[in-house]
Design a protein around this motif. Sequence first.
Motif, mmCIF file in Angstrom:
data_model
loop_
_atom_site.group_PDB
_atom_site.id
_atom_site.type_symbol
_atom_site.label_atom_id
_atom_site.label_comp_id
_atom_site.label_asym_id
_atom_site.label_seq_id
_atom_site.Cartn_x
_atom_site.Cartn_y
_atom_site.Cartn_z
ATOM 1 N N GLY A 84 0.809 -1.224 0.000
ATOM 2 C CA GLY A 84 0.000 0.000 0.000
ATOM 3 C C GLY A 84 0.835 1.263 0.000
ATOM 4 O O GLY A 84 2.065 1.226 -0.114
ATOM 5 N N SER A 94 -5.599 9.854 0.116
ATOM 6 C CA SER A 94 -5.996 8.908 1.159
ATOM 7 C C SER A 94 -5.084 7.690 1.130
ATOM 8 O O SER A 94 -4.659 7.249 0.051
ATOM 9 C CB SER A 94 -7.450 8.461 0.951
ATOM 10 O OG SER A 94 -8.323 9.567 1.020
ATOM 11 N N PRO A 95 -4.744 7.133 2.309
ATOM 12 C CA PRO A 95 -3.933 5.908 2.351
ATOM 13 C C PRO A 95 -4.715 4.712 1.839
ATOM 14 O O PRO A 95 -5.919 4.615 2.084
ATOM 15 C CB PRO A 95 -3.604 5.767 3.845
ATOM 16 C CG PRO A 95 -4.716 6.476 4.547
ATOM 17 C CD PRO A 95 -5.128 7.627 3.670
ATOM 18 N N TRP A 96 -4.034 3.826 1.133
ATOM 19 C CA TRP A 96 -4.690 2.644 0.580
ATOM 20 C C TRP A 96 -3.768 1.426 0.672
ATOM 21 O O TRP A 96 -2.570 1.546 0.809
ATOM 22 C CB TRP A 96 -5.107 2.872 -0.884
ATOM 23 C CG TRP A 96 -3.955 3.292 -1.782
ATOM 24 C CD1 TRP A 96 -3.539 4.531 -2.077
ATOM 25 C CD2 TRP A 96 -3.070 2.382 -2.473
ATOM 26 N NE1 TRP A 96 -2.462 4.529 -2.902
ATOM 27 C CE2 TRP A 96 -2.143 3.193 -3.179
ATOM 28 C CE3 TRP A 96 -2.959 0.996 -2.582
ATOM 29 C CZ2 TRP A 96 -1.151 2.671 -3.968
ATOM 30 C CZ3 TRP A 96 -1.974 0.496 -3.375
ATOM 31 C CH2 TRP A 96 -1.066 1.300 -4.043
ATOM 32 N N SER A 106 -8.118 -1.006 -1.201
ATOM 33 C CA SER A 106 -8.965 -0.656 -0.061
ATOM 34 C C SER A 106 -8.373 0.594 0.580
ATOM 35 O O SER A 106 -7.159 0.666 0.811
ATOM 36 C CB SER A 106 -8.982 -1.797 0.961
ATOM 37 O OG SER A 106 -9.532 -2.970 0.392
ATOM 38 N N TYR A 107 -9.219 1.550 0.857
ATOM 39 C CA TYR A 107 -8.753 2.771 1.506
ATOM 40 C C TYR A 107 -8.771 2.585 3.008
ATOM 41 O O TYR A 107 -9.606 1.869 3.569
ATOM 42 C CB TYR A 107 -9.618 3.978 1.103
ATOM 43 C CG TYR A 107 -9.378 4.370 -0.340
ATOM 44 C CD1 TYR A 107 -8.293 5.196 -0.675
ATOM 45 C CD2 TYR A 107 -10.218 3.916 -1.353
ATOM 46 C CE1 TYR A 107 -8.076 5.545 -2.004
ATOM 47 C CE2 TYR A 107 -10.001 4.256 -2.672
ATOM 48 C CZ TYR A 107 -8.926 5.067 -2.987
ATOM 49 O OH TYR A 107 -8.690 5.408 -4.288
ATOM 50 N N ASP A 109 -8.446 4.192 7.023
ATOM 51 C CA ASP A 109 -8.842 5.340 7.845
ATOM 52 C C ASP A 109 -7.612 6.159 8.196
ATOM 53 O O ASP A 109 -6.608 5.630 8.687
ATOM 54 C CB ASP A 109 -9.538 4.836 9.111
ATOM 55 C CG ASP A 109 -10.095 5.981 9.955
ATOM 56 O OD1 ASP A 109 -10.014 7.137 9.509
ATOM 57 O OD2 ASP A 109 -10.594 5.688 11.062
#
Length: 511
Positions: A84, A94-96, A106-107, A109
Amino acid sequence: MNLRTKFHLASSCLILTVVIGMMISLLIFERKRLRADIERQQLDELDKLARVCEDTMIVFDEPALFKYAKNLVTLSAPKIVFAGFVYSKDAAGSPWVWEEGSDRISYVDLNDAKIEQIQDSGRILRQDYLFNGRQITELSKPVNRIGYVRLGYSHDAIAALLTETIQKSVQRFAVVGFIAIVFGLILAQLFSAALSRPIKNLMEAAEAIARGKKGVKIPEGSDDELGRLTKTFNHMSEELIKLDHLKDDFMSHVTHELRSPLTSIIATVELMAEMPIANKDPKVRRSIDRLVFGSERLNRLVDNILDLTRMEAGKMPFDIQPVNLGALVCEMADFFEPRAMEKSLKIQAIVPPQFPLVMADSERIRQVISNLVHNAIKFTNKGGIVLWVRESNGQATVGIQDTGVGIPKDKLDSVFQKFECLKDTRDRVEKPVPGSGLGLNIVQNSIKAQGGKIWVESEVDQGSTFIFQLPFAPAVEQAPEVPSHATDTITLPPLQAAPRTPIMISRAGGR
């Protein structure tokens, strides 16, 4: 346990300890090396992911990064659980992650503690935690100022890979270790044999010298401590031969020098015994008797020393001819009858009616039987002595059996040694007679020189039986029948030497 076995066991234990210790050390080192290789491979994969991230960000081709992350996870499954990216706090995004078994990204939180820890680190970070119920190790690395690449590795997959590799290493080490142990044990066997052989030779040679064998030498080996010890032993053996020759020469000269004055003493004593005063004065008679006894004993001692010296030097002449052994045994029984009667002992000879001739020196056989019968009378307090003849194992066998005090089992092997006087046995005799300790040694040497052998069987307080064997004459002629007459019976202990052939009593004496 002998010395060679001890050497072999010690060498084997040392080899096993060294080989097993080396195998354990190699396994520990191999495990550490494998862990270092795995960590280095993980860092390489993380670096590749970081370079791909830099390249895709330059051309703003984020889908290419997604595709690489997907291929990395898919091709490396189940080792890599996810790959990721986390944007830095200054960058928008956004982090994924692309997780194993997923067909899309998938992102994550932004408020996740792990994301905050990565963003705050500013360096390569390694952390262990649970991810979707699986224990993983995550590695993260900053990529310029854009963000951080992430790789998650499965603990179970890495442990399985490590175990499989270690098992293969163990198998290889086991094969190599087994071969090393086999060769080591073979070398240990050869080493222990090479080390113990000269020591065994020294021990056997020392035992041979202790048994009276002369001129014993052992092969000289290398020029080490054992080799020098061997040379020293051989030199000692040579010196012993020289000393023995000096001793024999000295004894021979001394006994020859004693012969002339001794002959004069004996003649003078015999002359004195015939003088009238010897029969009138008891004190004079007692003194003359003492002189007769002492001179006879000294004469026997000189004869024994001369005979023993000639036998050991190989210069004793033997006139080997066919001999009527049965008649000779009866003759000796008759000769010793008065001596036996002095101690109230019975003596008899038991021989078959006819017996083949034997090859021997008749005079030397008389000397042998004389010594044995003399000893039998000397060590017998009551009962009697039996001289028997029989055939055993194709040879003529003669036994002198008595009902005397007997010989202890631990002394049977030493009775034929020179100057051997068994004090315990002599102390149990009612009227002990001193001896030189040479008679039985002369008997043994004489029998061996005539091609025979001699041994003794005895029980304490049950009597003794001295047995010797001689070869039959080649023609196996029958000796003339020995005349006989009945005599009183003597009860003897049942020893192995008791005759089993038909017998007849040929000569005996009584009280």
